[in-house]
Scaffold this motif. Sequence first.
Motif, PDB file in Angstrom:
ATOM      1  N   MET A   1       0.854  -1.223  -0.115  1.00  0.00           N
ATOM      2  CA  MET A   1      -0.062  -0.105  -0.105  1.00  0.00           C
ATOM      3  C   MET A   1       0.847   1.227  -0.121  1.00  0.00           C
ATOM      4  SD  MET A   1      -2.911  -1.075   2.570  1.00  0.00           S
ATOM      5  CE  MET A   1      -3.812   0.370   2.391  1.00  0.00           C
ATOM      6  N   ASN A   2       0.422   2.234  -0.815  1.00  0.00           N
ATOM      7  CA  ASN A   2       1.214   3.406  -0.945  1.00  0.00           C
ATOM      8  C   ASN A   2       0.205   4.692  -0.946  1.00  0.00           C
ATOM      9  OD1 ASN A   2       4.247   2.577  -1.134  1.00  0.00           O
ATOM     10  ND2 ASN A   2       3.021   1.426  -2.683  1.00  0.00           N
ATOM     11  N   LEU A   3       0.553   5.801  -0.733  1.00  0.00           N
ATOM     12  CA  LEU A   3      -0.189   7.037  -1.107  1.00  0.00           C
ATOM     13  C   LEU A   3       0.605   7.258  -2.465  1.00  0.00           C
ATOM     14  CD1 LEU A   3      -0.723   9.018   2.246  1.00  0.00           C
ATOM     15  CD2 LEU A   3      -2.401   8.143   0.636  1.00  0.00           C
ATOM     16  N   LEU A   4      -0.057   7.508  -3.482  1.00  0.00           N
ATOM     17  CA  LEU A   4       0.711   8.056  -5.027  1.00  0.00           C
ATOM     18  C   LEU A   4      -0.009   9.291  -5.267  1.00  0.00           C
ATOM     19  CD1 LEU A   4       2.462   7.319  -7.176  1.00  0.00           C
ATOM     20  CD2 LEU A   4       0.526   5.834  -8.034  1.00  0.00           C
ATOM     21  N   HIS A   5       1.155  10.190  -5.652  1.00  0.00           N
ATOM     22  CA  HIS A   5       0.706  11.351  -6.363  1.00  0.00           C
ATOM     23  C   HIS A   5       0.709  11.198  -7.850  1.00  0.00           C
ATOM     24  CE1 HIS A   5       0.782  15.589  -7.796  1.00  0.00           C
ATOM     25  NE2 HIS A   5      -0.157  16.030  -6.707  1.00  0.00           N
ATOM     26  N   PRO A   6      -0.505  11.358  -8.501  1.00  0.00           N
ATOM     27  CA  PRO A   6      -0.619  10.721  -9.857  1.00  0.00           C
ATOM     28  C   PRO A   6       0.110  11.722 -10.685  1.00  0.00           C
ATOM     29  CG  PRO A   6      -2.610  11.576  -9.368  1.00  0.00           C
ATOM     30  CD  PRO A   6      -2.099  11.651  -8.077  1.00  0.00           C
ATOM     31  N   PHE A   7       0.366  12.908 -10.693  1.00  0.00           N
ATOM     32  CA  PHE A   7       0.947  13.926 -11.582  1.00  0.00           C
ATOM     33  C   PHE A   7       2.281  14.183 -11.339  1.00  0.00           C
ATOM     34  CE2 PHE A   7      -3.834  14.896 -10.664  1.00  0.00           C
ATOM     35  CZ  PHE A   7      -4.116  14.203 -12.012  1.00  0.00           C
ATOM     36  N   SER A   8       2.936  13.500 -10.274  1.00  0.00           N
ATOM     37  CA  SER A   8       4.404  13.891 -10.212  1.00  0.00           C
ATOM     38  C   SER A   8       4.987  12.366  -9.698  1.00  0.00           C
ATOM     39  CB  SER A   8       4.609  14.603  -8.851  1.00  0.00           C
ATOM     40  OG  SER A   8       4.342  14.098  -7.781  1.00  0.00           O
ATOM     41  N   ARG A   9       4.267  11.314  -9.561  1.00  0.00           N
ATOM     42  CA  ARG A   9       4.638  10.014  -9.118  1.00  0.00           C
ATOM     43  C   ARG A   9       5.384   9.821  -7.939  1.00  0.00           C
ATOM     44  NH1 ARG A   9       7.889   7.896 -14.248  1.00  0.00           N
ATOM     45  NH2 ARG A   9       7.965   6.058 -12.629  1.00  0.00           N
ATOM     46  N   GLU A  10       5.179  11.006  -7.065  1.00  0.00           N
ATOM     47  CA  GLU A  10       5.799  10.785  -5.679  1.00  0.00           C
ATOM     48  C   GLU A  10       5.095   9.827  -4.986  1.00  0.00           C
ATOM     49  OE1 GLU A  10       6.349  13.795  -1.731  1.00  0.00           O
ATOM     50  OE2 GLU A  10       6.864  14.562  -3.820  1.00  0.00           O
ATOM     51  N   LYS A  11       5.793   9.135  -4.218  1.00  0.00           N
ATOM     52  CA  LYS A  11       5.095   7.825  -3.457  1.00  0.00           C
ATOM     53  C   LYS A  11       5.446   7.999  -1.903  1.00  0.00           C
ATOM     54  CE  LYS A  11       6.220   3.931  -4.531  1.00  0.00           C
ATOM     55  NZ  LYS A  11       6.639   2.612  -5.664  1.00  0.00           N
ATOM     56  N   ILE A  12       4.406   7.806  -1.061  1.00  0.00           N
ATOM     57  CA  ILE A  12       4.668   7.728   0.325  1.00  0.00           C
ATOM     58  C   ILE A  12       4.424   6.442   0.778  1.00  0.00           C
ATOM     59  CG2 ILE A  12       3.906   8.513   2.839  1.00  0.00           C
ATOM     60  CD1 ILE A  12       3.205  11.152   1.086  1.00  0.00           C
ATOM     61  N   HIS A  13       5.335   5.402   1.250  1.00  0.00           N
ATOM     62  CA  HIS A  13       4.742   3.975   1.706  1.00  0.00           C
ATOM     63  C   HIS A  13       4.079   3.864   2.808  1.00  0.00           C
ATOM     64  CE1 HIS A  13       7.861   2.581  -1.248  1.00  0.00           C
ATOM     65  NE2 HIS A  13       8.739   3.363  -0.827  1.00  0.00           N
ATOM     66  N   LEU A  14       3.085   3.019   2.877  1.00  0.00           N
ATOM     67  CA  LEU A  14       2.156   2.801   3.970  1.00  0.00           C
ATOM     68  C   LEU A  14       2.416   1.462   4.559  1.00  0.00           C
ATOM     69  CD1 LEU A  14      -0.921   3.959   2.014  1.00  0.00           C
ATOM     70  CD2 LEU A  14       0.476   5.390   3.967  1.00  0.00           C
ATOM     71  N   PRO A  15       1.928   1.061   5.739  1.00  0.00           N
ATOM     72  CA  PRO A  15       1.885  -0.123   6.082  1.00  0.00           C
ATOM     73  C   PRO A  15       1.193  -1.240   5.214  1.00  0.00           C
ATOM     74  CG  PRO A  15       1.597   1.089   7.996  1.00  0.00           C
ATOM     75  CD  PRO A  15       1.707   2.058   6.789  1.00  0.00           C
ATOM     76  N   SER A  16       1.511  -2.248   5.013  1.00  0.00           N
ATOM     77  CA  SER A  16       0.599  -3.040   3.966  1.00  0.00           C
ATOM     78  C   SER A  16      -0.646  -3.569   4.499  1.00  0.00           C
ATOM     79  CB  SER A  16       1.507  -4.415   3.608  1.00  0.00           C
ATOM     80  OG  SER A  16       1.394  -5.207   4.908  1.00  0.00           O
ATOM     81  N   ARG A  17      -1.389  -4.087   3.386  1.00  0.00           N
ATOM     82  CA  ARG A  17      -2.655  -4.845   3.567  1.00  0.00           C
ATOM     83  C   ARG A  17      -2.587  -5.749   4.673  1.00  0.00           C
ATOM     84  NH1 ARG A  17      -4.905  -7.275  -1.686  1.00  0.00           N
ATOM     85  NH2 ARG A  17      -3.294  -8.625  -1.408  1.00  0.00           N
ATOM     86  N   LYS A  18      -1.439  -6.649   4.623  1.00  0.00           N
ATOM     87  CA  LYS A  18      -1.273  -7.683   5.591  1.00  0.00           C
ATOM     88  C   LYS A  18      -1.435  -7.216   6.989  1.00  0.00           C
ATOM     89  CE  LYS A  18       1.985 -11.250   6.726  1.00  0.00           C
ATOM     90  NZ  LYS A  18       3.329 -11.732   6.419  1.00  0.00           N
ATOM     91  N   ALA A  19      -0.822  -6.092   7.429  1.00  0.00           N
ATOM     92  CA  ALA A  19      -0.854  -5.271   8.546  1.00  0.00           C
ATOM     93  C   ALA A  19      -2.096  -5.183   9.258  1.00  0.00           C
ATOM     94  CB  ALA A  19       0.274  -4.021   8.363  1.00  0.00           C
ATOM     95  N   LEU A  20      -2.969  -4.639   8.132  1.00  0.00           N
ATOM     96  CA  LEU A  20      -4.535  -4.577   8.659  1.00  0.00           C
ATOM     97  C   LEU A  20      -5.029  -5.749   9.070  1.00  0.00           C
ATOM     98  CD1 LEU A  20      -5.778  -2.219   5.625  1.00  0.00           C
ATOM     99  CD2 LEU A  20      -5.480  -1.711   8.011  1.00  0.00           C
ATOM    100  N   LEU A  21      -4.676  -7.069   8.232  1.00  0.00           N
ATOM    101  CA  LEU A  21      -5.484  -8.132   8.450  1.00  0.00           C
ATOM    102  C   LEU A  21      -4.963  -9.006   9.629  1.00  0.00           C
ATOM    103  CD1 LEU A  21      -5.995  -9.417   4.759  1.00  0.00           C
ATOM    104  CD2 LEU A  21      -7.500  -8.110   6.341  1.00  0.00           C
ATOM    105  N   THR A  22      -3.577  -8.937  10.003  1.00  0.00           N
ATOM    106  CA  THR A  22      -3.163  -9.745  11.187  1.00  0.00           C
ATOM    107  C   THR A  22      -3.561  -9.251  12.410  1.00  0.00           C
ATOM    108  OG1 THR A  22      -1.076  -8.416  10.927  1.00  0.00           O
ATOM    109  CG2 THR A  22      -0.939 -10.344   9.760  1.00  0.00           C
TER     110      THR A  22
END
Length: 380
Positions: free
Chosen positions: A104-125
């Motif tokens: 999972m990430n936050l992605l700015h679609p017009f600059s392609r800058e990306k901010i890493h998020l904890p994964s979907r697995k972390a939500l489920l565990t």
Amino acid sequence: MAGWAELPNGLIVNIANRVKVIEDFIAFRAVCSSWRISTIKEDFDVLLPQVPLLMLGAKYEDYREFYSLTKKKVSRIFLPEARGSECLPSEGWLCTVLNDTGEMNLLHPFSREKIHLPSRKALLTFHDLPALDGDCWSCVERADLSANPSLTSDYVLMVHHCSPSSCLAFWRPGDLDWTHIDVVNYSGIAALIYHKGQFYSMSYFGEVRAYRVAGRNTTDQPMVQIRILAEMHYIQGNLPDVQYYFVELSGALLLVSRFGNITFDDDGNSIFYTFKFEVSELDVIRGKLKKEMKTLGDSSIFLGRNWATCIDSCKFNGIKPNHIYFTDDGFEYDRDVEGGGVGRDMGAYNLEDEEIESFYSGQSTSLICPPAWVIPSLIM
């Protein structure tokens, strides 16, 4: 082109200051390197309202297409970071969930800058559920930002996920993991928004809750303050033919109800189509819905997958007042349609005469991610 490139720097800046639409500002800076160097983010008022772009349905490729209502044209943007991902728009960014791995990430679609998020697995565990791999569509159903990460580092991302009941969790810059909110909505989350310092959710049983999340630099306890604002019992049942959205208009919190029917094509695939909208203001003090609104005045609502917003239509060409521009977000009905069924239910609804007209002449279906509105924004 050499003559254009040699324009005085002061003249270039003066022209840039007169551009009010981000699409035009981006195109202006793309003319040549000297124009890009001469114009910076400060030359554009990033707080000016903008018309959302329609991000068309995803394909298994490295490009995404965006349709401009004001210019009536489609632009292709190189965006390999979104390939194979569900994209949940908020505040001009995309919360991306990669289907194969759950990254999972936050992605700015017009600059392609990306901010890493904890994964979907972390939500489920957190719920002692096994990690999901392969086809795990719609595990994360909603994602809402409290502020635009392009403008501040003081923001919160709230996500609604199903595992197996409907749960909420949040993340703040610097957090190593998701923080889970100890409230279970067995009927499902129907709407989610950040409004005036708090997140608001509504279940399909009509329970409206407010969540105030403490900042990272405070010692406030508890970390999340939760209170029930309203219990609108006449909104009953997890009905497949009604969808709900929160949207802010001139400081007021509106609840938009979207009514549709399900039909079947010749192959027996279910198809959802919208036929009506209702708009009411939610009184957050008294916890009640006010009378149904019959007009939005000069405003127009854009809503669809994950997100809704209002704009003043009189400030933009090609946008009709008192209309609701909607995109298809009925994912649960169309996953098995060959080529993707999501994307067929789009249009502009006139709140006055209840008529629906098309705003996009093509068809944009997808098995990955449906069409969605994205606010254009800058990072430079």
